[in-house]
Design an enzyme around this catalytic site. Structure first.
Site, PDB file in Angstrom:
ATOM      1  NE  ARG A 107      48.410 -32.697  -5.835  1.00 21.09           N
ATOM      2  CZ  ARG A 107      47.603 -31.680  -6.645  1.00 21.09           C
ATOM      3  NH1 ARG A 107      48.631 -31.748  -7.910  1.00 21.09           N
ATOM      4  NH2 ARG A 107      46.983 -30.517  -7.202  1.00 21.09           N
ATOM      5  CB  CYS A 146      51.925 -34.991  -7.947  1.00 15.22           C
ATOM      6  SG  CYS A 146      50.735 -33.424  -7.530  1.00 15.22           S
ATOM      7  NE  ARG A 204      49.780 -32.273 -15.159  1.00 16.23           N
ATOM      8  CZ  ARG A 204      49.863 -31.729 -13.769  1.00 16.23           C
ATOM      9  NH1 ARG A 204      50.560 -31.358 -13.076  1.00 16.23           N
ATOM     10  NH2 ARG A 204      48.478 -31.095 -12.802  1.00 16.23           N
ATOM     11  CG  ASP A 222      47.333 -24.136  -8.620  1.00 14.42           C
ATOM     12  OD1 ASP A 222      48.412 -24.993  -7.937  1.00 14.42           O
ATOM     13  OD2 ASP A 222      46.401 -24.316  -9.704  1.00 14.42           O
ATOM     14  CE  LYS A 276      45.854 -27.688 -14.510  1.00 10.19           C
ATOM     15  NZ  LYS A 276      45.275 -28.787 -13.400  1.00 10.19           N
ATOM     16  CG  ASN A 277      42.342 -26.081 -11.548  1.00  7.87           C
ATOM     17  OD1 ASN A 277      43.492 -27.091 -12.297  1.00  7.87           O
ATOM     18  ND2 ASN A 277      43.678 -25.607 -10.997  1.00  7.87           N
TER      19      ASN A 277
HETATM   20  C1  UD1 Z   1      43.397 -28.467  -6.641  1.00  5.87           C
HETATM   21  C2  UD1 Z   1      43.930 -27.668  -8.076  1.00  5.87           C
HETATM   22  C3  UD1 Z   1      45.713 -27.019  -7.819  1.00  5.87           C
HETATM   23  C4  UD1 Z   1      45.672 -26.488  -6.755  1.00  5.87           C
HETATM   24  C5  UD1 Z   1      44.615 -26.447  -5.851  1.00  5.87           C
HETATM   25  C6  UD1 Z   1      44.677 -26.166  -4.567  1.00  5.87           C
HETATM   26  C7  UD1 Z   1      42.561 -28.970  -9.867  1.00  5.87           C
HETATM   27  C8  UD1 Z   1      42.354 -30.054 -10.790  1.00  5.87           C
HETATM   28  N1  UD1 Z   1      44.035 -29.053  -9.135  1.00  5.87           N
HETATM   29  O1  UD1 Z   1      44.020 -28.713  -6.262  1.00  5.87           O
HETATM   30  O2  UD1 Z   1      46.031 -26.823  -9.634  1.00  5.87           O
HETATM   31  O3  UD1 Z   1      47.015 -26.055  -6.476  1.00  5.87           O
HETATM   32  O4  UD1 Z   1      43.293 -27.000  -5.560  1.00  5.87           O
HETATM   33  O5  UD1 Z   1      44.273 -24.419  -4.408  1.00  5.87           O
HETATM   34  O6  UD1 Z   1      41.283 -27.972  -9.395  1.00  5.87           O
HETATM   35  N2  UD1 Z   1      44.734 -31.882   1.196  1.00  5.87           N
HETATM   36  C9  UD1 Z   1      44.444 -33.398   1.745  1.00  5.87           C
HETATM   37  N3  UD1 Z   1      43.891 -33.853   1.767  1.00  5.87           N
HETATM   38  C10 UD1 Z   1      42.983 -34.159   1.332  1.00  5.87           C
HETATM   39  C11 UD1 Z   1      42.950 -33.292   0.150  1.00  5.87           C
HETATM   40  C12 UD1 Z   1      43.643 -32.282  -0.177  1.00  5.87           C
HETATM   41  O7  UD1 Z   1      45.756 -32.851   3.020  1.00  5.87           O
HETATM   42  O8  UD1 Z   1      41.705 -34.959   0.951  1.00  5.87           O
HETATM   43  C13 UD1 Z   1      46.087 -31.368   1.139  1.00  5.87           C
HETATM   44  C14 UD1 Z   1      46.492 -31.275  -0.088  1.00  5.87           C
HETATM   45  O9  UD1 Z   1      48.372 -32.528  -0.241  1.00  5.87           O
HETATM   46  C15 UD1 Z   1      47.392 -29.632   0.002  1.00  5.87           C
HETATM   47  C16 UD1 Z   1      46.356 -29.436   0.352  1.00  5.87           C
HETATM   48  O10 UD1 Z   1      45.017 -29.980   0.613  1.00  5.87           O
HETATM   49  O11 UD1 Z   1      48.470 -30.047   0.214  1.00  5.87           O
HETATM   50  C17 UD1 Z   1      45.451 -28.250  -1.207  1.00  5.87           C
HETATM   51  O12 UD1 Z   1      44.696 -29.363  -1.509  1.00  5.87           O
HETATM   52  P1  UD1 Z   1      43.413 -29.327  -2.380  1.00  5.87           P
HETATM   53  O13 UD1 Z   1      42.662 -28.232  -2.212  1.00  5.87           O
HETATM   54  O14 UD1 Z   1      42.363 -30.438  -2.398  1.00  5.87           O
HETATM   55  O15 UD1 Z   1      44.525 -29.711  -3.533  1.00  5.87           O
HETATM   56  P2  UD1 Z   1      43.485 -30.331  -5.253  1.00  5.87           P
HETATM   57  O16 UD1 Z   1      41.988 -30.619  -5.293  1.00  5.87           O
HETATM   58  O17 UD1 Z   1      44.227 -31.034  -5.555  1.00  5.87           O
END
Ligand code: UD1
Length: 420
Positions: free
Chosen positions: A122, A117, A398, A306, A23-24
């Protein structure tokens, strides 16, 4: 429509199961298609709600997307960024992925803030910071993010944290146009390597994915073609933990074992026998496992967040006390309240769960409240004594392609009931 899973637990699991593409990986790949004016076919696609949502976005902005026999065909020749509406992007979190590709191709984007979410706030500050480093003017106003990319160029992006989504968005934003983009402290998840391979296959120039520094040389355009994304290491590992707690033997294929090392290591420590195959993993478990002293979620190659709920569910019926530390998301232990209904002994304080293993979990009426927490409840119910009813199945849908069929293939007694 109300859907429930009814599970009669306590059966050992046995059989073979092949997972689909991750999915990711597929989600950013679909967004990436926005940058091409040619037809692209993505094979081995899972039929899951998050992918259907992304397909809806492509169609809503004027592209075509058709999922047939596991192949998703996307054509964004007539995509129009003016068609991105606030309600479209506010309802679907993954919509944040379209920001980079839309800016790369059309130099203008206007989307609503995707919001938090079930598992945490996030924020997308790192995405926005990265876009600004590429010369894009970003204005945040009334829940909207308005991006003007008329002066978009390359740039150096130094991420405070290796965010997966921000790394992918910035990679895509830099793919079209002039200039070189360098992302430092980039996320190193395998899905980022997959995105690099996809972009390069379509004619882009990205190097370094899988390391902390990614370089993107802008190109004029991307072409089309067909691509088979990476297998789903999280789905595969979810099935492995279920076999771990239920006991039995199974072969889970379609995902590379070397991308699951952090999870496989914990399964071994808990007492499972693990054999690496070319294209998967064989597991043998007596169902009588022992605690793992400490598991701490980290960016790849560390233990994946995850897979935190699923291993906690497994260790809830292991001998001894395990400590689970969640470093990535602030609200990822909600499912433990449901496991407690099944007889688990878990105390959560801030980012740590103390799991005192009980002899056996018992079936109960429990509610899935998020994707991976929901999958953990399914795995727990399969290993538990007695019957369980799991509500909130839409969360599980999902990310898992008909989870009941997958577990039934391994011999679990599980069925989906639909009530109007
Ligand atoms: C992706 C994955 C999700 C997985 C996560 C961490 C997809 C579609 N989803 O989510 O399944 O759990 O990586 O491996 O690929 N953060 C900030 N600011 C930002 C972006 C992130 O503070 O601009 C924080 C988030 O709140 C979180 C952490 O960084 O606490 C990790 O987030 P991130 O690595 O960005 O995860 P996603 O890309 O949302």
């Amino acid at each position: 429509m109300n859907e429930k899973l009814i599970i009669s637990g306590g059966r050992r699991l046995e059989g073979e199961l092949r997972v689909t593409a991750a999915k990711n990986s597929v989600l950013p790949l679909i967004a990436c298609c926005i940058m091409s004016e040619e037809e692209i076919h993505i094979h081995n696609c899972p039929q899951i709600a998050d992918i259907f949502s992304m397909i809806d976005i492509i169609r809503a902005i004027g592209g075509s997307a058709e999922l047939k026999n596991g192949t998703l065909s996307v054509n964004c020749k007539y995509a129009n960024p003016q068609l991105v509406t606030a309600d479209l992007t506010s309802s679907i979190r993954s919509s944040v992925f379209i920001l980079g590709p839309i800016l790369a191709r059309f130099h203008y984007a206007d989307i609503s803030y995707p919001g938090g979410c079930e598992i945490g706030l996030r924020p997308i500050d790192l995405h926005i910071y990265g876009l600004k480093c590429l010369g894009i003017k970003v204005t945040e106003y009334g829940g909207m993010i308005i991006c003007d990319g008329d002066n978009k160029r390359g740039g150096v992006v130094e991420l405070d944290f290796p965010s997966v989504g921000a790394t992918e968005n910035i990679m895509m934003a830099g793919t079209l146009g002039s200039g070189v983009t360098v992302i430092r402290n980039a996320a190193r998840e395998p899905e980022i390597v997959d995105l690099q391979n996809f972009i390069n296959y379509l004619g882009g120039k990205v190097h370094g994915a899988g390391t902390g520094v990614i370089t993107v040389e802008g190109v004029k355009s991307l072409g089309g073609g067909e691509y088979t994304p990476l297998g789903d290491r999280i789905a595969a590992a979810t099935y492995l933990t279920a076999v771990g707690s239920a006991g039995g033997r199974a072969q889970i294929t379609g995902a590379q074992p070397e991308l699951m090392y952090a999870v496989l290591e914990k399964l071994k420590r808990a007492g499972c026998e693990i054999t690496e195959l070319n294209d998967g993993v064989r597991i043998v478990s007596s169902g009588k496992l022992h605690a793992v002293h400490k598991i701490e979620t980290q960016p790849f190659p560390g233990y994946p967040t995850d897979m935190q709920p699923q291993i906690t569910a497994m260790l809830a019926a292991a001998d001894g006390t395990s400590f689970i530390v969640e470093n990535m998301f602030e609200n990822r232990f909600k499912y433990t309240a449901q496991l407690i209904k099944m007889g688990a002994n878990i105390i959560v304080k801030d980012r740590v769960a103390v799991v005192k293993g009980v002899k056996k979990l018992s079936g109960a009426l429990v509610a899935a409240e998020d994707l991976r927490g929901g999958a953990a409840l399914v795995a727990a119910a399969i290993g538990a004594d007695g019957d369980s009813v799991i509500t909130g199945v839409r969360h599980i849908d999902r990310g898992y392609d008909k989870i009941e069929n997958a577990f039934a293939l391994l011999g679990a007694d599980i069925k989906r009931v639909i009530e109007n």
